[in-house]
Write a protein that holds these residues in place. Structure first.
Motif, PDB file in Angstrom:
ATOM      1  N   LEU A 135     -52.027  17.924   1.177  1.00 12.74           N
ATOM      2  CA  LEU A 135     -51.253  17.948   2.414  1.00 12.74           C
ATOM      3  C   LEU A 135     -50.971  16.511   2.814  1.00 12.74           C
ATOM      4  CD1 LEU A 135     -53.157  20.666   4.486  1.00 12.74           C
ATOM      5  CD2 LEU A 135     -51.116  20.943   3.068  1.00 12.74           C
ATOM      6  N   VAL A 136     -49.756  16.257   3.284  1.00 10.99           N
ATOM      7  CA  VAL A 136     -49.378  14.929   3.769  1.00 10.99           C
ATOM      8  C   VAL A 136     -48.917  15.097   5.204  1.00 10.99           C
ATOM      9  CG1 VAL A 136     -47.811  12.967   3.489  1.00 10.99           C
ATOM     10  CG2 VAL A 136     -48.749  14.120   1.471  1.00 10.99           C
ATOM     11  N   TYR A 137     -49.514  14.300   6.086  1.00 12.47           N
ATOM     12  CA  TYR A 137     -49.166  14.320   7.509  1.00 12.47           C
ATOM     13  C   TYR A 137     -48.283  13.114   7.796  1.00 12.47           C
ATOM     14  CZ  TYR A 137     -49.604  13.720  12.545  1.00 12.47           C
ATOM     15  OH  TYR A 137     -49.326  13.564  13.868  1.00 12.47           O
ATOM     16  N   THR A 138     -47.205  13.342   8.524  1.00 17.34           N
ATOM     17  CA  THR A 138     -46.340  12.256   8.973  1.00 17.34           C
ATOM     18  C   THR A 138     -45.684  12.674  10.287  1.00 17.34           C
ATOM     19  OG1 THR A 138     -44.612  10.687   8.281  1.00 17.34           O
ATOM     20  CG2 THR A 138     -44.270  13.003   7.700  1.00 17.34           C
ATOM     21  N   THR A 139     -44.996  11.746  10.910  1.00 15.49           N
ATOM     22  CA  THR A 139     -44.266  12.035  12.146  1.00 15.49           C
ATOM     23  C   THR A 139     -42.832  11.540  11.998  1.00 15.49           C
ATOM     24  OG1 THR A 139     -44.960   9.934  13.144  1.00 15.49           O
ATOM     25  CG2 THR A 139     -46.324  11.876  13.599  1.00 15.49           C
ATOM     26  N   PHE A 140     -41.949  12.136  12.791  1.00 13.90           N
ATOM     27  CA  PHE A 140     -40.533  11.777  12.798  1.00 13.90           C
ATOM     28  C   PHE A 140     -40.056  11.686  14.241  1.00 13.90           C
ATOM     29  CE2 PHE A 140     -41.061  13.849   8.701  1.00 13.90           C
ATOM     30  CZ  PHE A 140     -40.315  13.045   7.849  1.00 13.90           C
ATOM     31  N   PRO A 141     -38.944  11.005  14.475  1.00 11.32           N
ATOM     32  CA  PRO A 141     -38.429  10.916  15.840  1.00 11.32           C
ATOM     33  C   PRO A 141     -37.838  12.218  16.354  1.00 11.32           C
ATOM     34  CG  PRO A 141     -36.946   9.791  14.331  1.00 11.32           C
ATOM     35  CD  PRO A 141     -38.164  10.193  13.542  1.00 11.32           C
ATOM     36  N   LEU A 153     -48.541  13.960  -7.295  1.00 10.76           N
ATOM     37  CA  LEU A 153     -47.284  13.468  -6.725  1.00 10.76           C
ATOM     38  C   LEU A 153     -47.501  12.565  -5.519  1.00 10.76           C
ATOM     39  CD1 LEU A 153     -45.084  16.692  -6.957  1.00 10.76           C
ATOM     40  CD2 LEU A 153     -44.977  14.642  -8.406  1.00 10.76           C
ATOM     41  N   ALA A 154     -48.742  12.255  -5.181  1.00 10.79           N
ATOM     42  CA  ALA A 154     -49.036  11.499  -3.961  1.00 10.79           C
ATOM     43  C   ALA A 154     -48.263  10.184  -3.891  1.00 10.79           C
ATOM     44  CB  ALA A 154     -50.540  11.249  -3.840  1.00 10.79           C
ATOM     45  N   ASP A 155     -48.309   9.393  -4.947  1.00 15.23           N
ATOM     46  CA  ASP A 155     -47.631   8.090  -4.919  1.00 15.23           C
ATOM     47  C   ASP A 155     -46.115   8.241  -4.888  1.00 15.23           C
ATOM     48  OD1 ASP A 155     -50.090   6.801  -4.914  1.00 15.23           O
ATOM     49  OD2 ASP A 155     -50.092   6.456  -7.084  1.00 15.23           O
ATOM     50  N   ALA A 156     -45.574   9.091  -5.744  1.00 14.66           N
ATOM     51  CA  ALA A 156     -44.121   9.306  -5.780  1.00 14.66           C
ATOM     52  C   ALA A 156     -43.621   9.863  -4.452  1.00 14.66           C
ATOM     53  CB  ALA A 156     -43.742  10.234  -6.925  1.00 14.66           C
ATOM     54  N   LEU A 157     -44.382  10.759  -3.856  1.00 11.19           N
ATOM     55  CA  LEU A 157     -44.007  11.328  -2.567  1.00 11.19           C
ATOM     56  C   LEU A 157     -44.004  10.257  -1.484  1.00 11.19           C
ATOM     57  CD1 LEU A 157     -43.306  13.575  -0.617  1.00 11.19           C
ATOM     58  CD2 LEU A 157     -45.712  14.278  -0.663  1.00 11.19           C
ATOM     59  N   SER A 158     -45.004   9.409  -1.472  1.00  8.79           N
ATOM     60  CA  SER A 158     -45.049   8.323  -0.479  1.00  8.79           C
ATOM     61  C   SER A 158     -43.855   7.394  -0.618  1.00  8.79           C
ATOM     62  CB  SER A 158     -46.348   7.530  -0.616  1.00  8.79           C
ATOM     63  OG  SER A 158     -47.446   8.291  -0.189  1.00  8.79           O
ATOM     64  N   TYR A 210     -38.433   5.388  10.429  1.00  7.35           N
ATOM     65  CA  TYR A 210     -39.351   4.411  11.017  1.00  7.35           C
ATOM     66  C   TYR A 210     -39.566   3.245  10.051  1.00  7.35           C
ATOM     67  CZ  TYR A 210     -40.866   7.919  14.505  1.00  7.35           C
ATOM     68  OH  TYR A 210     -40.933   8.834  15.514  1.00  7.35           O
ATOM     69  N   ASP A 211     -39.751   2.048  10.608  1.00  6.05           N
ATOM     70  CA  ASP A 211     -40.072   0.875   9.793  1.00  6.05           C
ATOM     71  C   ASP A 211     -41.403   1.051   9.074  1.00  6.05           C
ATOM     72  OD1 ASP A 211     -37.757  -0.433  10.603  1.00  6.05           O
ATOM     73  OD2 ASP A 211     -38.771  -1.515  12.220  1.00  6.05           O
ATOM     74  N   THR A 212     -42.365   1.593   9.782  1.00  6.30           N
ATOM     75  CA  THR A 212     -43.702   1.816   9.225  1.00  6.30           C
ATOM     76  C   THR A 212     -44.121   3.249   9.528  1.00  6.30           C
ATOM     77  OG1 THR A 212     -44.224  -0.505   9.699  1.00  6.30           O
ATOM     78  CG2 THR A 212     -46.073   0.923   9.156  1.00  6.30           C
ATOM     79  N   PRO A 213     -43.674   4.194   8.696  1.00  2.00           N
ATOM     80  CA  PRO A 213     -44.039   5.586   8.972  1.00  2.00           C
ATOM     81  C   PRO A 213     -45.517   5.841   8.701  1.00  2.00           C
ATOM     82  CG  PRO A 213     -42.870   5.436   6.895  1.00  2.00           C
ATOM     83  CD  PRO A 213     -42.844   4.064   7.508  1.00  2.00           C
ATOM     84  N   ILE A 214     -46.072   6.747   9.474  1.00  2.00           N
ATOM     85  CA  ILE A 214     -47.428   7.228   9.210  1.00  2.00           C
ATOM     86  C   ILE A 214     -47.346   8.172   8.017  1.00  2.00           C
ATOM     87  CG2 ILE A 214     -49.219   8.794  10.088  1.00  2.00           C
ATOM     88  CD1 ILE A 214     -49.350   6.031  11.323  1.00  2.00           C
ATOM     89  N   ILE A 215     -48.140   7.899   6.994  1.00  2.00           N
ATOM     90  CA  ILE A 215     -48.225   8.779   5.827  1.00  2.00           C
ATOM     91  C   ILE A 215     -49.704   8.903   5.501  1.00  2.00           C
ATOM     92  CG2 ILE A 215     -47.615   9.154   3.420  1.00  2.00           C
ATOM     93  CD1 ILE A 215     -45.129   7.384   3.906  1.00  2.00           C
TER      94      ILE A 215
END
Length: 117
Positions: free
Chosen positions: A6-12, A65-70, A79-84
């Protein structure tokens, strides 16, 4: 065999989350994106405390796929620095794990050991 990730991130906003999520699904980097609107955030950014409205997103993928997905997520993210954040999955229902692996390019059966059982 690989484990789900699972990958957690945020968007505007939901539109950007869904658009990027769809691209990642089409590229088979993720099986699914869940977009959770209505999140309010308080965070520190460049020495100031900021307040904002965002959407949270949970992406379902696999460890290989963690690295490719990031990389793909950063390339598209507004975002300039997205949370991943990569959230390893300790265990998963066999059918769920098999679906995630199949939709991200790895078909076949998932053993009990592979799914963390």
């Amino acid at each position: 065999m690989e484990r789900p990730l699972l990958v957690y991130t945020t968007f505007p906003d939901a539109a950007s989350a869904l658009g990027i999520g769809e691209a990642l699904v089409r590229e088979r980097l993720i099986a699914c994106i869940n977009v959770l609107p209505g999140m309010r955030s308080v965070y520190s950014w460049k020495g100031a405390v900021e307040h904002g409205e965002e959407v949270a997103a949970i992406l379902k993928s696999r460890t290989g796929l963690a690295d490719a997905l990031s990389v793909a997520l950063k390339a598209r993210h507004p975002y300039d620095t997205p949370i991943i954040l990569h959230l390893p999955v300790a265990g998963a229902d066999a059918d769920t794990a098999a679906w995630i692996l199949a939709e991200t390019g790895l078909g076949g059966a998932v053993s009990a050991a592979d799914r963390g059982a």
